[in-house]
Structure formats: C-alpha cells, structure tokens
Motif scaffolding. Sequence first.
Motif, mmCIF file in Angstrom:
data_model
loop_
_atom_site.group_PDB
_atom_site.id
_atom_site.type_symbol
_atom_site.label_atom_id
_atom_site.label_comp_id
_atom_site.label_asym_id
_atom_site.label_seq_id
_atom_site.Cartn_x
_atom_site.Cartn_y
_atom_site.Cartn_z
ATOM 1 N N VAL A 1 0.847 -1.188 0.000
ATOM 2 C CA VAL A 1 0.000 0.000 0.000
ATOM 3 C C VAL A 1 0.888 1.245 0.000
ATOM 4 N N GLY A 2 0.436 2.283 -0.644
ATOM 5 C CA GLY A 2 1.205 3.517 -0.573
ATOM 6 C C GLY A 2 1.111 4.349 -1.829
ATOM 7 N N GLY A 3 1.002 3.698 -2.964
ATOM 8 C CA GLY A 3 0.850 4.451 -4.201
ATOM 9 C C GLY A 3 -0.620 4.708 -4.478
ATOM 10 N N ASP A 4 -0.914 4.982 -5.721
ATOM 11 C CA ASP A 4 -2.307 5.229 -6.080
ATOM 12 C C ASP A 4 -2.972 3.999 -6.682
ATOM 13 N N ARG A 5 -2.267 2.857 -6.706
ATOM 14 C CA ARG A 5 -2.811 1.650 -7.335
ATOM 15 C C ARG A 5 -3.505 0.719 -6.352
ATOM 16 N N ILE A 6 -3.118 0.736 -5.083
ATOM 17 C CA ILE A 6 -3.685 -0.206 -4.108
ATOM 18 C C ILE A 6 -4.199 0.556 -2.896
ATOM 19 N N THR A 7 -5.452 0.313 -2.577
ATOM 20 C CA THR A 7 -6.061 0.841 -1.359
ATOM 21 C C THR A 7 -6.483 -0.350 -0.525
ATOM 22 N N LEU A 8 -6.056 -0.385 0.712
ATOM 23 C CA LEU A 8 -6.391 -1.489 1.597
ATOM 24 C C LEU A 8 -7.326 -0.976 2.686
ATOM 25 N N GLN A 9 -8.480 -1.622 2.813
ATOM 26 C CA GLN A 9 -9.430 -1.272 3.858
ATOM 27 C C GLN A 9 -9.866 -2.551 4.556
ATOM 28 N N VAL A 10 -9.978 -2.494 5.879
ATOM 29 C CA VAL A 10 -10.344 -3.650 6.694
ATOM 30 C C VAL A 10 -11.813 -3.559 7.075
ATOM 31 N N MET A 11 -12.511 -4.675 6.873
ATOM 32 C CA MET A 11 -13.892 -4.788 7.331
ATOM 33 C C MET A 11 -13.830 -5.559 8.652
ATOM 34 N N LEU A 12 -14.135 -4.873 9.717
ATOM 35 C CA LEU A 12 -14.061 -5.497 11.035
ATOM 36 C C LEU A 12 -15.219 -6.466 11.248
ATOM 37 N N TYR A 13 -14.997 -7.430 12.126
ATOM 38 C CA TYR A 13 -16.035 -8.411 12.439
ATOM 39 C C TYR A 13 -17.280 -7.752 13.009
ATOM 40 N N ARG A 14 -17.120 -6.659 13.704
ATOM 41 C CA ARG A 14 -18.289 -6.038 14.328
ATOM 42 C C ARG A 14 -19.242 -5.434 13.293
ATOM 43 N N ALA A 15 -18.759 -5.274 12.076
ATOM 44 C CA ALA A 15 -19.639 -4.851 10.978
ATOM 45 C C ALA A 15 -20.262 -6.116 10.400
ATOM 46 N N LEU B 1 -22.714 -1.393 -4.625
ATOM 47 C CA LEU B 1 -22.372 -2.360 -3.577
ATOM 48 C C LEU B 1 -20.934 -2.143 -3.105
ATOM 49 N N PHE B 2 -20.027 -1.950 -4.040
ATOM 50 C CA PHE B 2 -18.624 -1.703 -3.691
ATOM 51 C C PHE B 2 -18.480 -0.419 -2.867
ATOM 52 N N ASP B 3 -19.179 0.629 -3.275
ATOM 53 C CA ASP B 3 -19.134 1.887 -2.518
ATOM 54 C C ASP B 3 -19.674 1.700 -1.100
ATOM 55 N N ALA B 4 -20.742 0.904 -0.947
ATOM 56 C CA ALA B 4 -21.307 0.640 0.381
ATOM 57 C C ALA B 4 -20.324 -0.146 1.243
ATOM 58 N N LEU B 5 -19.631 -1.107 0.659
ATOM 59 C CA LEU B 5 -18.628 -1.871 1.404
ATOM 60 C C LEU B 5 -17.481 -0.972 1.857
ATOM 61 N N ARG B 6 -17.009 -0.118 0.967
ATOM 62 C CA ARG B 6 -15.931 0.811 1.323
ATOM 63 C C ARG B 6 -16.362 1.736 2.452
ATOM 64 N N ALA C 1 -23.312 -7.689 9.583
ATOM 65 C CA ALA C 1 -24.166 -7.834 8.411
ATOM 66 C C ALA C 1 -23.821 -6.741 7.399
ATOM 67 N N HIS C 2 -23.158 -7.141 6.336
ATOM 68 C CA HIS C 2 -22.860 -6.184 5.286
ATOM 69 C C HIS C 2 -23.136 -6.833 3.938
ATOM 70 N N SER C 3 -23.226 -6.036 2.946
ATOM 71 C CA SER C 3 -23.664 -6.495 1.632
ATOM 72 C C SER C 3 -22.632 -7.343 0.898
ATOM 73 N N GLY C 4 -21.440 -7.490 1.437
ATOM 74 C CA GLY C 4 -20.429 -8.300 0.775
ATOM 75 C C GLY C 4 -20.448 -9.756 1.177
ATOM 76 N N LEU C 5 -21.357 -10.132 2.044
ATOM 77 C CA LEU C 5 -21.396 -11.508 2.531
ATOM 78 C C LEU C 5 -21.929 -12.492 1.494
ATOM 79 N N ASP C 6 -22.488 -11.995 0.418
ATOM 80 C CA ASP C 6 -23.018 -12.888 -0.610
ATOM 81 C C ASP C 6 -21.915 -13.560 -1.425
ATOM 82 N N GLY C 7 -20.703 -13.064 -1.351
ATOM 83 C CA GLY C 7 -19.601 -13.682 -2.072
ATOM 84 C C GLY C 7 -18.774 -12.670 -2.834
ATOM 85 N N PRO C 8 -17.669 -13.146 -3.390
ATOM 86 C CA PRO C 8 -16.739 -12.237 -4.076
ATOM 87 C C PRO C 8 -17.259 -11.783 -5.438
ATOM 88 N N PHE C 9 -16.863 -10.583 -5.782
ATOM 89 C CA PHE C 9 -17.136 -10.063 -7.118
ATOM 90 C C PHE C 9 -15.970 -9.175 -7.518
#
Length: 106
Positions: free
Chosen positions: A21-35, A81-86, A37-45
């Motif tokens: 992480v550090g440039g403009d190509r990769i953004t890393l964000q953590v979804m904590l367990y306490r979140a 959906l991606f924006d909501a996850l972020r 029920a979120h819309s990403g639980l249906d699977g990867p896309f």
Amino acid sequence: MPKLAAESVMRGQLRHSMDLVGGDRITLQVMLYRAVAHSGLDGPFFIFGMPVPGMDVIMVDNVASAVYLQDDDGVQRFRALFDALRASALGPAPSLEWLRQVATDL
C-alpha cells in the motif's frame, strides 16, 4: 509460551500487505467483524473497469461458476455495492494502523 510458526507466517503476510500500500494503485481497507451484516457476505465479485466508457465488466464468483455482467444496470448495482462496502470498512489509514497492531500482537 512459544509462538506458533503460523503466527510468524501471518505476521509476514500482514507486513507484506502493508508494504504494498502507498501508491495510487492499491487501497487497503479492513472490514471489522463487528460490521457483521454487510452487503459483501453474498460472495466475491470483481469490477473490471475498461478504458472505454460503457464497457466495464462485473464478475460474480462462486464455487460452481462465475457470472459476467456487462449491462449498465448490473454494473451500476455492483459499483453501488462496492461503494457501500468501502463506506462500512475502516478507512485506509485506520486500516493500516489496525493491521500494524494485529501484526504486533501476534
């Protein structure tokens, strides 16, 4: 109590992820367990953004197959959906701090 080898492997993976992480190509964000029920639980896309407007492709992946969407409605639905996850995840700086703390605690 001695640390397990798996912990050192995990620590190395976390540090490697943080190093990427550090440039403009990769953004890393953590979804904590306490979140819980979120819309990403249906699977990867995956969103394949193309340089030509209107040519983006969405790939929805599962154990049996993959589905590809190119219609504007499908693409917009998965972009929303991606924006909501972020928005539900930690921001980039707090995510890095959280990963640093996890790596230190291992």
